[in-house]
Design an enzyme around this catalytic site. Structure first.
Site, PDB file in Angstrom:
ATOM      1  N   GLU A  86     -12.092   0.454 -10.340  1.00 46.73           N
ATOM      2  CA  GLU A  86     -11.719  -0.474 -11.424  1.00 46.73           C
ATOM      3  C   GLU A  86     -12.607  -0.377 -12.665  1.00 46.73           C
ATOM      4  O   GLU A  86     -12.115  -0.441 -13.792  1.00 46.73           O
ATOM      5  CB  GLU A  86     -11.670  -1.912 -10.903  1.00 46.73           C
ATOM      6  CG  GLU A  86     -10.519  -2.185  -9.940  1.00 46.73           C
ATOM      7  CD  GLU A  86     -10.778  -1.622  -8.547  1.00 46.73           C
ATOM      8  OE1 GLU A  86     -11.955  -1.364  -8.204  1.00 46.73           O
ATOM      9  OE2 GLU A  86      -9.802  -1.417  -7.797  1.00 46.73           O
ATOM     10  N   GLU A 131       0.840  -1.208   0.000  1.00 50.26           N
ATOM     11  CA  GLU A 131       0.000   0.000   0.000  1.00 50.26           C
ATOM     12  C   GLU A 131       0.871   1.252   0.000  1.00 50.26           C
ATOM     13  O   GLU A 131       0.582   2.237  -0.693  1.00 50.26           O
ATOM     14  CB  GLU A 131      -0.919   0.021   1.228  1.00 50.26           C
ATOM     15  CG  GLU A 131      -1.888  -1.142   1.309  1.00 50.26           C
ATOM     16  CD  GLU A 131      -3.056  -1.030   0.332  1.00 50.26           C
ATOM     17  OE1 GLU A 131      -3.097  -0.051  -0.437  1.00 50.26           O
ATOM     18  OE2 GLU A 131      -3.914  -1.930   0.335  1.00 50.26           O
TER      19      GLU A 131
END
Ligand SMILES: *[C@@H]1O[C@H](CO)[C@@H](O)[C@H](O)[C@H]1NC(C)=O
Ligand SMILES: *[C@@H]1O[C@H](CO)[C@@H](O)[C@H](O)[C@H]1NC(C)=O
Ligand SMILES: *[C@@H]1O[C@H](CO)[C@@H](O)[C@H](O)[C@H]1NC(C)=O
Ligand SMILES: *[C@@H]1O[C@H](CO)[C@@H](O)[C@H](O)[C@H]1NC(C)=O
Length: 609
Positions: free
Chosen positions: A494, A219
């Site tokens: 996405e 991350e």
């Protein structure tokens, strides 16, 4: 860091003074004629160096003014496949369009839009890529949404990782000003210079990596390191590079394992790393989604170490896939892998959703970034997609919707017809694959799967998709359903990401219209009047969406950025010849052949066997 640097300087000074005395003695022993020869030689060397430098400088300037002139993908766009595809699909539009890249590139003078009363922050910007700003109503609406999100963050959560829009406060996770760092390049792309300058000051003066705290390697890499590298490339501001190099060094302890497969968590302040206590394995997608960032860091810093560590992981995974190919899952890896012996955990699931997704994404994108030195990754991608089509791709009985399911374990290959929203990155990546010269048929899957992704939004009463959708292979009268526990929505990027890729490569405005409907649904249900946007608990109930007290950093970093790019009239302001987007939507430059030498890539030919 500072301490070791000053030691090194001290050491260099002592050595220098000893050497100087020695050279002076030698010089006095020479005859006059010898001295004249030596002097002439020195002058000649100096002139030659100046000449080389000037020629190099001139070449650089030429390269900057025509960035796609020696693109490594020129051959691809001229190849039979790409040409046939272009004629077939794109009509008048050209894929690479010989454009000048991502906006225009300014010269060395700082002739920015800064107002006269503002002092420029970095007067010696080498270059800055400029963006035209919003061009139409849809883009302007996205900019308004960004400003609304930003106003909440700025007022209530400045310097925190996340805005908590309902309680009007800030929340921390990594403790690295995540939303701020993640949004910097979005602001430049949208032309929000005032907001950018303010955020830049925070990074310059308040962001450091000294806290004694474990953060997730993956991350931190995709969001913080990727964000800093992208904004460094776009702004040309060296401060971002210095931060990125500092962070990069602090991430390296995670790679100190016997196999080179990194551990999941790293303590930036203390220089230690550890795996998750509960399993000890690393996540496949996490260890394989560091390479774009580390390669770019090595390229801009000249320090090959970052790239070397990250590409070592890719090579190990490549070896693994080769050995693994005889098992039921073929070129598909289970979602866990051991950093002790670099073995995959075969009882773990195989998925293109959570913990698997970006392994496949970066196989292709690292090839997009490096070209031939990463050809083995392109080959792994191609094989993996063949096995995706064979083992994971199915159609519903009702209306023949294409979806990608999962295997509940790699060793048994038991199929489970569920698809995470995360899987909707795949249409965009498949379209990019065709763009890079891979099998044209990927485009058909991309179109069909993206349609399904869109319907997971459109067939919910709210017009927003759930985190996980279950598909029906039996003869029931619906295609899919959502379980209550999976009905939340974090405003993930996405689907709009894939809409942008497909629109960018086909110019089919249907994708823009789909994106606009998704944007409208976000506005309708997620907008918080006092500032910011909220994640939702339930996309199935219009009257009770259950706003949650959190705005994820990827909403401003990715979702709004891709929507903005999707609505752009002039798609040549960005092109996939020159840029590759990391997993957090941070555009990084495609590296040309001459850039690759700085990476000192050990091209290991055994990987091709
Ligand atoms: C790093 O940042 C934190 C929080 O902003 C601050 O408390 C700390 O003093 C800073 N440390 C250094 C070495 O600048
Ligand atoms: C990666 O690094 C490890 C540890 O340094 C080494 O043992 C291994 O051989 C390397 N793997 C590859 C494929 O280069
Ligand atoms: C669905 O299939 C089952 C068995 O295969 C059958 O009994 C049932 O009648 C079918 N239902 C419909 C609506 O076709
Ligand atoms: C545009 O895309 C949509 C959705 O994939 C498709 O139905 C339509 O036929 C496409 N239009 C053109 C002109 O290709």
């Amino acid at each position: 860091m500072a301490v070791s640097t000053s030691y090194r300087l001290l050491h260099v000074n002592i050595v220098n003074s000893v050497e100087r005395r020695h050279m002076w003695r030698c010089w006095r022993r020479l005859s006059r004629r010898q001295r004249r020869y030596v002097s002439l030689l020195v002058v000649a060397l100096f002139l030659a160096a100046m000449f080389t430098f000037l020629m190099q400088f001139k070449q650089d300037a030429q390269r900057e003014s025509s960035p796609s002139a020696n693109s490594q993908f020129q051959p691809v766009s001229n190849s039979g496949i790409a040409d046939a595809f272009r004629k077939h699909k794109l009509g008048e539009r050209s894929i690479s369009s010989g454009s000048t890249g991502f906006g225009s590139v300014e010269g060395r003078q700082h002739t920015s839009k800064t107002k006269p009363n503002e002092t420029p922050k970095s007067p010696t910007l080498p270059r800055r890529i400029r963006f035209p700003g919003a061009e139409n109503d849809r883009q302007r609406a996205v900019v308004v949404a960004f400003k609304h999100a930003w106003s909440g963050y700025r007022r209530y959560a400045w310097g925190y990782d996340h805005l908590r829009p309902l309680t009007r406060s800030g929340g921390n996770w990594l403790g690295l000003g995540l939303t701020l760092v993640d949004s910097l390049d979005t602001m430049l792309i949208m032309g929000l210079d005032k907001e950018f300058e303010e955020a830049r000051d925070w990074v310059a003066h308040s962001l450091n990596f000294t806290a004694n705290k474990y953060v997730n390697l993956f991350e931190t890499t995709i969001r913080v390191l990727g964000g800093l590298l992208s904004v460094h490339h776009i702004s040309g501001d060296r401060m971002f590079l210095d931060k990125a190099v500092d962070l990069g060094h602090r991430l390296l302890p995670a790679f100190e394992t016997r196999t080179g497969i990194p551990l999941s968590d790293v303590n930036l302040g203390a220089g230690k790393a550890r795996g998750p206590a509960w399993v000890g394995d690393s996540t496949t997608a996490e260890v394989s989604t560091l390479q774009l960032e580390m390669n770019q860091l090595s390229h801009v810093s000249g320090l090959a170490e970052f790239s070397r560590r990250a590409m070592n992981v890719s090579r190990s995974l490549h070896r693994l896939v080769k050995g693994w190919a005889t098992t039921p899952a073929g070129a598909l890896l289970p979602i866990f892998i051991s950093p002790r012996d670099a073995r995959p955990r075969s009882s773990a699931p195989v998925t293109l959703g959570a913990r698997g997704d970006s392994y496949y994404e970066y196989l292709l994108k690292v090839f997009a970034q490096l070209g031939e030195p990463a050809a083995f990754m392109r080959d792994d991608f191609e094989r993996a997609m063949q096995h995706v089509y064979e083992y994971l791709l199915r159609r519903t009985h009702h209306s023949r919707l294409t979806f990608i399911g999962e295997l509940s374990s790699a060793s048994q290959r038991r199929f489970s017809p569920k698809m995470d929203h995360l899987v909707c990155f795949l249409p965009g990546t498949l379209a990019l694959a065709v763009r890079l010269g891979l099998d044209r048929r990927h485009m058909i899957v991309a179109e069909q799967l993206l349609h399904t992704c869109y319907l997971t939004y459109q067939r919910q009463p709210t017009g927003l998709a759930a985190e996980i959708t279950h598909f029906r292979l039996d003869n029931s009268s619906t295609d899919f359903y959502v379980k209550k526990a999976d009905s939340h929505c974090l405003l993930r990027p996405e689907t709009v990401e894939s809409l942008w890729y497909l629109y960018h490569l086909t110019a089919n405005s249907t994708y823009q219209d789909w994106g606009w409907r998704i944007f409208e649904a976000i506005e309708r249900h997620a907008r918080v009047p006092s500032g910011g946007y909220a994640s939702l608990s339930n996309v199935m109930d219009v009257h009770n969406v259950g706003q949650r007290d959190s705005m994820e950093s990827f909403f401003t970093a990715e979702t709004l950025k891709y929507l903005y790019l999707l609505f752009s009239d002039d798609q040549s302001t960005l092109n996939l010849n020159d840029f590759v987007f990391n997993s957090e939507a941070h555009p990084l430059p495609v590296l040309r052949n001459q850039d690759l030498t700085s990476l000192n890539l050990e091209i290991d030919h055994s990987v091709y066997i």
